[in-house]
Design a protein around this motif. Structure first.
Motif, short mmCIF file in Angstrom:
data_model
loop_
_atom_site.label_atom_id
_atom_site.label_comp_id
_atom_site.label_asym_id
_atom_site.label_seq_id
_atom_site.Cartn_x
_atom_site.Cartn_y
_atom_site.Cartn_z
N SER A 70 65.90 25.30 35.17
CA SER A 70 65.77 26.46 34.29
C SER A 70 64.69 27.40 34.80
CB SER A 70 65.46 26.01 32.86
OG SER A 70 65.26 27.11 32.01
N ALA A 71 63.55 26.83 35.23
CA ALA A 71 62.46 27.65 35.75
C ALA A 71 62.89 28.40 37.00
CB ALA A 71 61.24 26.78 36.04
N ARG A 72 63.65 27.75 37.89
CA ARG A 72 64.11 28.43 39.10
C ARG A 72 65.05 29.58 38.78
NH1 ARG A 72 65.00 22.90 41.09
NH2 ARG A 72 63.17 22.27 42.31
N ARG A 73 65.95 29.37 37.81
CA ARG A 73 66.86 30.45 37.42
C ARG A 73 66.08 31.63 36.84
NH1 ARG A 73 70.19 26.11 35.57
NH2 ARG A 73 69.36 26.38 33.45
N ALA B 278 63.00 32.40 37.45
CA ALA B 278 62.23 33.04 38.51
C ALA B 278 63.10 34.04 39.27
CB ALA B 278 61.67 31.99 39.47
N ARG B 279 64.35 33.68 39.53
CA ARG B 279 65.25 34.61 40.21
C ARG B 279 65.56 35.81 39.32
NH1 ARG B 279 66.61 32.33 44.93
NH2 ARG B 279 66.56 30.04 45.05
N LEU B 280 65.69 35.58 38.01
CA LEU B 280 65.90 36.70 37.09
C LEU B 280 64.68 37.61 37.10
CD1 LEU B 280 67.46 38.20 34.90
CD2 LEU B 280 66.48 36.60 33.21
N ALA B 281 63.49 37.03 37.14
CA ALA B 281 62.27 37.84 37.21
C ALA B 281 62.25 38.66 38.49
CB ALA B 281 61.03 36.95 37.13
N GLY B 282 62.63 38.04 39.62
CA GLY B 282 62.69 38.77 40.88
C GLY B 282 63.68 39.91 40.84
N LEU B 283 64.87 39.66 40.25
CA LEU B 283 65.88 40.71 40.12
C LEU B 283 65.36 41.85 39.24
CD1 LEU B 283 68.77 41.76 40.60
CD2 LEU B 283 69.47 40.44 38.58
N ALA C 52 59.20 40.22 31.82
CA ALA C 52 58.15 39.56 31.03
C ALA C 52 58.68 38.27 30.40
CB ALA C 52 57.64 40.50 29.94
N ALA C 53 59.89 38.34 29.84
CA ALA C 53 60.49 37.15 29.22
C ALA C 53 60.77 36.08 30.26
CB ALA C 53 61.76 37.54 28.48
N ALA C 54 61.30 36.50 31.42
CA ALA C 54 61.62 35.53 32.47
C ALA C 54 60.36 34.87 33.03
CB ALA C 54 62.40 36.22 33.59
N MET C 55 59.31 35.65 33.23
CA MET C 55 58.06 35.10 33.75
C MET C 55 57.45 34.13 32.75
SD MET C 55 57.28 36.40 36.84
CE MET C 55 55.72 37.15 37.26
N TYR C 56 57.55 34.45 31.46
CA TYR C 56 57.06 33.51 30.44
C TYR C 56 57.81 32.19 30.52
CZ TYR C 56 56.50 31.21 25.97
OH TYR C 56 56.27 30.26 25.00
N ALA C 57 59.14 32.27 30.69
CA ALA C 57 59.94 31.05 30.77
C ALA C 57 59.55 30.21 31.99
CB ALA C 57 61.42 31.40 30.83
N VAL C 58 59.18 30.87 33.09
CA VAL C 58 58.77 30.15 34.30
C VAL C 58 57.41 29.51 34.12
CG1 VAL C 58 58.16 30.43 36.73
CG2 VAL C 58 60.16 31.60 35.82
N LEU C 59 56.48 30.22 33.51
CA LEU C 59 55.06 29.82 33.54
C LEU C 59 54.57 29.10 32.29
CD1 LEU C 59 53.81 33.13 35.18
CD2 LEU C 59 53.86 30.86 36.27
N ARG C 60 55.40 28.98 31.26
CA ARG C 60 54.92 28.35 30.04
C ARG C 60 54.59 26.87 30.24
NH1 ARG C 60 60.48 28.27 26.38
NH2 ARG C 60 61.76 27.06 27.85
N SER C 61 55.21 26.24 31.24
CA SER C 61 54.90 24.84 31.51
C SER C 61 53.51 24.68 32.12
CB SER C 61 55.94 24.23 32.46
OG SER C 61 55.92 24.90 33.72
N GLY D 66 62.78 32.06 45.84
CA GLY D 66 62.62 31.31 44.60
C GLY D 66 61.23 30.70 44.49
N ILE D 67 61.11 29.71 43.63
CA ILE D 67 59.83 29.05 43.42
C ILE D 67 59.92 27.59 43.85
CG2 ILE D 67 59.08 30.56 41.56
CD1 ILE D 67 59.96 28.39 39.57
N ASN D 68 58.80 27.04 44.23
CA ASN D 68 58.71 25.64 44.61
C ASN D 68 58.00 24.89 43.49
OD1 ASN D 68 58.24 23.14 45.72
ND2 ASN D 68 57.51 23.91 47.69
N THR D 69 58.74 24.09 42.75
CA THR D 69 58.18 23.41 41.58
C THR D 69 57.75 21.98 41.87
OG1 THR D 69 60.39 22.70 40.88
CG2 THR D 69 59.59 24.80 40.00
N ARG D 70 57.95 21.52 43.10
CA ARG D 70 57.70 20.10 43.38
C ARG D 70 56.25 19.71 43.15
NH1 ARG D 70 60.05 19.48 49.30
NH2 ARG D 70 59.06 21.54 49.39
N HIS D 71 55.33 20.57 43.57
CA HIS D 71 53.92 20.22 43.43
C HIS D 71 53.53 20.10 41.96
CE1 HIS D 71 49.59 21.12 43.02
NE2 HIS D 71 49.48 20.40 44.12
#
Length: 245
Positions: free
Chosen positions: A10-13, A15-20, A75-84, A225-230
């Motif tokens: 979900s975070a990766r999706r 992030a791509r929406l934020a980039g778009l 703003a909404a997409a970035m919140y979804a990526v970074l809230r974790s 995209g983003i790298n969430t592994r770390h």
């Protein structure tokens, strides 16, 4: 699929929406800044502009609406990526960008009022051409000066977002640090221009690195995209350690 894997996808999706969204609103900004749009000064005669100019004015208003709509989407997409990473910080960042979008929409209304007063004389039947010209001048100057106000919440939201990116390492730290610096500079310059309007022409070049950064981060989020592994590996490890007997 585990809850963590679902959250990562979900975070990766998002992030791509934020980039778009970044890409769309920077394209709209380029059209507004460098496109074939007549300035409001062309309305100062108080007479309706030629049909071609009127159409170009309308495309400019449409581009501005698209720009601020996608500011809100990003703003909404970035919140979804970074809230974790930090839900509170991400929420403050999102609200700052929402304030930016709301202020931008308000400024469009001011500018459209000037345009409508000239194009549709029936809206101001008691006004002479000179009075309409004075109204356009007032609204043009209000728009031109107050646009810097919205850069303040934009800058705060950007600094918070990319500080979280730096912490989580979702994107390379050099890119996240560039983002923090970019938005800090934008906010500082906007504050300086608000306090000392006479320096505006001397500091405008310092906004260029900010525009370049938004292009770079837009393409990075959209294609790399983003790298969430770390971050998720660290989070899952902490969870396992807390639940171990």
């Amino acid at each position: 699929m585990s809850a963590i894997q679902h959250s990562e996808q979900s975070a990766r999706r998002m992030a791509r929406l934020a980039g778009l969204s970044y890409l769309i609103y920077t394209l709209a900004g380029l059209y507004i800044t460098f496109g074939p749009l007549p300035g409001l000064s062309t309305l100062l005669s108080g007479e309706a502009p030629p049909e071609r100019d009127e159409f170009l004015f309308r495309t400019g208003f449409l581009a501005e609406m698209v720009m601020y709509i996608f500011v809100v989407v990003s703003a909404a997409a970035m919140y979804a990526v970074l809230r974790s990473v930090s839900q509170g910080t991400a929420m403050v960042g999102a609200f700052c960008r929402l304030i930016e979008g709301a202020m931008g929409a308000t400024f469009i209304v001011f500018k459209y009022a000037a345009f409508a007063a000239v194009v549709n004389p029936d809206l101001s039947p008691g006004f002479s051409g000179e009075e309409r010209s004075a109204l356009v001048t007032l609204l043009r100057d209000v728009y031109g000066s107050t646009i810097y106000l919205l850069l303040i919440p934009m800058a705060v939201g950007g600094v918070l977002y990319f500080a979280l990116f730096f912490r989580a390492r979702f994107i390379p730290r050099w890119l996240a640090a560039w983002g923090v610096l970019t938005y800090f500079v934008i906010g500082t310059l906007a504050g300086v221009i608000i306090l000392f309007p006479s320096v505006r022409e001397h500091v405008m070049l310092f906004f260029i690195p900010g525009a370049l950064f938004e292009w770079v981060v837009a393409f990075w989020l959209l294609f790399a995209g983003i790298n969430t592994r770390h971050w998720w590996g660290k989070s899952s490890g902490a969870t396992e350690g807390a639940t171990a007997p």
